[in-house]
Scaffold this motif. Sequence first.
Motif, PDB file in Angstrom:
ATOM      1  N   VAL A   1       0.276   5.579   1.067  1.00  0.00           N
ATOM      2  CA  VAL A   1       1.056   4.364   1.275  1.00  0.00           C
ATOM      3  C   VAL A   1       1.846   4.073   0.007  1.00  0.00           C
ATOM      4  O   VAL A   1       1.312   4.142  -1.098  1.00  0.00           O
ATOM      5  N   ARG A   2       3.145   3.757   0.150  1.00  0.00           N
ATOM      6  CA  ARG A   2       4.012   3.453  -0.987  1.00  0.00           C
ATOM      7  C   ARG A   2       4.597   2.058  -0.795  1.00  0.00           C
ATOM      8  O   ARG A   2       4.981   1.682   0.315  1.00  0.00           O
ATOM      9  N   VAL A   3       4.698   1.298  -1.903  1.00  0.00           N
ATOM     10  CA  VAL A   3       5.307  -0.025  -1.908  1.00  0.00           C
ATOM     11  C   VAL A   3       6.482   0.013  -2.876  1.00  0.00           C
ATOM     12  O   VAL A   3       6.349   0.492  -4.008  1.00  0.00           O
TER      13      VAL A   3
ATOM     14  N   GLU B   1     -11.008  -2.212   0.938  1.00  0.00           N
ATOM     15  CA  GLU B   1     -10.304  -1.655  -0.199  1.00  0.00           C
ATOM     16  C   GLU B   1      -8.833  -2.047  -0.160  1.00  0.00           C
ATOM     17  O   GLU B   1      -8.262  -2.270   0.905  1.00  0.00           O
ATOM     18  N   GLY B   2      -8.236  -2.131  -1.347  1.00  0.00           N
ATOM     19  CA  GLY B   2      -6.836  -2.492  -1.437  1.00  0.00           C
ATOM     20  C   GLY B   2      -6.082  -1.610  -2.398  1.00  0.00           C
ATOM     21  O   GLY B   2      -6.671  -0.848  -3.178  1.00  0.00           O
TER      22      GLY B   2
ATOM     23  N   MET C   1      -1.788  -7.040  -4.503  1.00  0.00           N
ATOM     24  CA  MET C   1      -2.658  -6.097  -3.795  1.00  0.00           C
ATOM     25  C   MET C   1      -2.277  -6.038  -2.320  1.00  0.00           C
ATOM     26  O   MET C   1      -2.063  -7.079  -1.678  1.00  0.00           O
ATOM     27  N   LEU C   2      -2.213  -4.811  -1.803  1.00  0.00           N
ATOM     28  CA  LEU C   2      -1.920  -4.557  -0.398  1.00  0.00           C
ATOM     29  C   LEU C   2      -3.223  -4.215   0.321  1.00  0.00           C
ATOM     30  O   LEU C   2      -3.937  -3.293  -0.090  1.00  0.00           O
ATOM     31  N   THR C   3      -3.542  -4.944   1.386  1.00  0.00           N
ATOM     32  CA  THR C   3      -4.691  -4.648   2.240  1.00  0.00           C
ATOM     33  C   THR C   3      -4.228  -4.675   3.690  1.00  0.00           C
ATOM     34  O   THR C   3      -3.056  -4.944   3.985  1.00  0.00           O
ATOM     35  N   ASP C   4      -5.156  -4.429   4.602  1.00  0.00           N
ATOM     36  CA  ASP C   4      -4.783  -4.450   6.010  1.00  0.00           C
ATOM     37  C   ASP C   4      -4.516  -5.872   6.513  1.00  0.00           C
ATOM     38  O   ASP C   4      -3.945  -6.064   7.591  1.00  0.00           O
TER      39      ASP C   4
END
Length: 862
Positions: free
Chosen positions: A42-44, A371-372, A386-389
Motif C-alpha cells: 500500500v502506498r500513500v 496494524e497500521g 497512520m493508515l488503517t482499515d
Amino acid sequence: MKRLASLEQVTDFGDFTRGSDLTDFLKQSYINNCSKNVLHNVRVSPDGQHIHAILHKPNSVVLTFDKLQRTPLVPSHNKHIELNWTRTVPIVDLVYLESRQKEGGSVDLVLVLENGKVEFWKYWEGKGSWQLQVTSELCNSPRAKVVSVCTSSKCIIWCEERPPSESASVCTAARNTFRYCICTRSYELEERGVSLGGVKIILHNNPRYTVISSGGNVYLLPDKETQPASLSKFFLMCSPPTMDTITVCNACKGTFLKKESRQGKESDFKRLISDCIGVLSTSSPPEICSVFPTGCGGLLLLLSSGWISILGADGVLRQVYKLADNCLTDRSTHSSMQVYGELLAFAVERTLYLIDTRCGAELEKIPLNKEGLLFVNCRARHLPHMLTDAGIFVSRLRGLDRSPKPLCHTESIRPDSLLVEAVFEEACKYYQRRSLSSTQLTVEKLKSGGMFQAPIALSSILGGYLRGHKPTGDLVQGEDPISYAKLFTSLEPELKSLIALEEVKTAVVRASEKELSGYSEALVSEEVSRLLSTDLDRENLQYLNMVFNTFPLESWQALQAGLQLGPNGEGSLLAKTGTEVWKSILSPLPAAHPSLTNSQKGGTPANNNHSSSNGAVPVFELICRSLLTFQPQWLPRFVELAQQQQQQAGASSWSYGVKEGPESVPLYKRALSVLPERSESQDLEVELLLCSQRPNAVMQALRTLIEQRQWGRVTQVAESFCRQSPLLNKEIFTSLLCEVSQHRDLDPYLDLLWTLCPEDFTVTSILNIVLKNLPLSSPEPSPFQTEGSQLTIGTLKPLLSKVLQRETKPSQRYADILQSPFPPPTPPRQIKGLPSSVSEPAINQSKQRTPSPTKIPTTTNS
C-alpha cells in the motif's frame, strides 16, 4: 506526565473515491493475510490525497483511491479505479515523483515493471483523473530484470539482474549471486511529457540489493532471503545525482569506509569490499529486521537486538529506544516507523509507541485495534499519520504551540543549545540530591519562577561563548555585571577546554580507522588522568569503569603514562605520582547517597569493596584487572608498591576498605578478588600472598606450594620468612617437619631445614611432632624403621645432635646474671621528703611495723 493525546480520526475514507471499496479491500486483506504484512504493497502520496495498492495476481493491477469526488479514469461499473486494465508482467514498485511546482495540486508517479518498462503518470487536479504521460524502456538490455527501484534528486535508481553469460556453460552459485548491478537514470518532468537521460551503471557484479531513498541519499540493503550471512553484515550508501561516493555501512559501527570513484567510471563490488574485508570479518552486527527512511537523508533501523537506531546522513549510528524482549519474537510481525521532527512513531503488535529522539524517552503507548501504516504528510510533517482499515488517524502533540524542527542533517543541531540543556539537567541532579523533598525536579521547574540563578547564569555564559562572543550583555535578571564578569573569567579556562573537546568529537566522527585509534588513546589518557586526580564520587567511578571496559588497551596505556609505572631494574615497580592520585587509587567505593540508605538497611553495606549495585569497581581493582590482562607479572609488585604508599601515608588518614572488625581489608585480599579460578592462577595467588608479608598469608602460600610439591620454592620461602619473627619461624619449621615425617621428598634440603630450627625447640618437642605425623603404614609406627621410604633415626640425627648440644650448653641468655654475685647487695635506702620535726625513734619504730600506707602529718610552726 503524558504529553501526547490518543489518535484522532481524520477520515474514514468517506471522502475518497470508492471509499467503501477501499475499506472492504483493507479488511479483506487483514482476513486473508492475518500473519503477513498486509500493508506492504500500500502506498500513500506525500500529500495524503491518494492511496494506491499493488495487487500481485496473474494480471498485476494497481488500485487507486483519490480524495474527493473526481471523474473516474474507468467506467463506473468497475469496482476499482485502475491505472491500467491488464498487465501480464509483474509490477516492481510504484514511486511518487517530486512535484512540478507549475500546476497546483498535480501529482506524478512512476510505475516500474519487472521487464524494465516504465510508465509515468500524472494526476490532473482540475480533471480529477490520472493520465499516462509516457512509456519507456528503463534498462539498456532487453533481457534485464528489475528487482528494486526508488527515486531521488530527479534520478531513478534501480537494481537489475543481468542474464548469465552465454559463454559460460555452467552457472555456478557464485555467478548467480553476483550478477546484479545498480543503475541510475535522470529524468526531467516537462509540461507534456518526461525527458529521460542516459543509463549510468554505479556498481556492478554485486549481489541483490533493495534500494531505498531517504532525502538526498540512497541506501542499498541486502536481500536476506538470497544472500549469505557474510554479505548481510553490511549495506551501502550513495548520494545522487553524481553517485561518485559509495559508503560501506554497518548496523553496529555506522559508516566505516568511503570509496571514492572516478567521474563516469563504474565501481566493482568485489574491489569495493576488499578494502574493508578485515573490518567486516571481525564485526558481528545484529540482524536488521526492518528499515524505514527518515526523509532527511538518514535511516531508521529496527535491529534483532531490540534497539531502534537512527543512522544519520553524516554516518553516525545512534541508539534511540530499546524494545521489550518479547516484541520481536515473530520476525513476520508487522512493524512501521517514521520520524516526525524530534518525535519517533513506531507501530508494532497493535501498539503505537511515541518516543523522543533526543533522549530516547517513551512519551506514550497507544493501543491499536489493528496494524497500521505510518506515513509522513507533507502538509503536517510534525504530526504522526497512520493508515488503517478504519481510516486515517493523526496523533497531535499537547502543550506545543509550534511544530518541532525536523531532525535533518541539513539543519545541524546547535551545540550551544544542547550544552545549555546539559547544564540544566546536571543542575537538576545536583539539587535533587540536596533536596529533602520527594518531588521530582525537572528542567522546566528549574527555569521557571526565577529559581536557581546559578545554572541560568552558567547556561547564558556557555551559550554566548559558543556563539563566539562574551555574554556581557545577556545578564540574568537581578545579576550584578561585575560578579557576572568575574564568573565568566573564572569559567573561561573550562570553556576553552569544552570547545577543544567539541572539536575533538567532530574530528572523531570524521576520522578514519587509523586516526580514530589515535584519538581514542588521547581522549582515554586525558580522562583517566583527570579522574584519578579528583575525588571520585559514585557517578565518576561508574564512568571510569565504563572507560576501562570500553577501551581496555587504551586505559592500560593511560595508566602507565599517568602513573609513570615501570620496573626499577631491581625486581620492583616504580610509580612517580602524587599523594592525591594514590588516595584515589587506594580508596574503596564512595559512600552512597543518603537517599539510598533506607533501601540498604539490613542488607549489604553501601561500601562494597568489590562491586556495587550498578556494577562499579573501585580504582584499585580496576588497575589490578588491567595488570592481570596486560602485565600479570607486575601485579604482586604493584601490590607491594601500594602497601608502601599506604604505610608512608598512614592508614588513619585514608579509608582503604570496608571494615572487617578492627582493621580494614588488606590490599592483597583486594588484589586476590580480581583473580580468576584458583586452578588457573595459583602461581600468581602465591606471589600475592607472599608480597603481603603477613604471617597468615605467608603460611597460606606455603601450604599451597606444599600441595603443588614445589620443594625448591618451599625452602626458599621458608628461609626468607623464618628470619622475620620467632612465631612465624616456629610455624614454618613445624609444617616442614611434618612433611619430612611423611615422605622423603625433602631429603635434598634437610641441611637447610635443620638450620631453621627455632631455639626453643627441644628433642622431646621434635620427636613428638615426628611421631604424630608418621604415616600409618604399619601397626606400630616407629622412627627407627628402615623399610621403604620411612623416616629413620639417621635422617633426624643431625637435627637431634644440634638440639642436644644446644641443650647441654649453658644458656647465654642469662650469662650476665650468673656471673654476678648472689644474692646481690642491698641498695642503700634513702628516705626523702620527711620533715625535720620527725624524731629518730619514730623512724626506727616505723621500720619495725608491717608496711602499710602511712599518712605523714603536716608540720606546723610552734
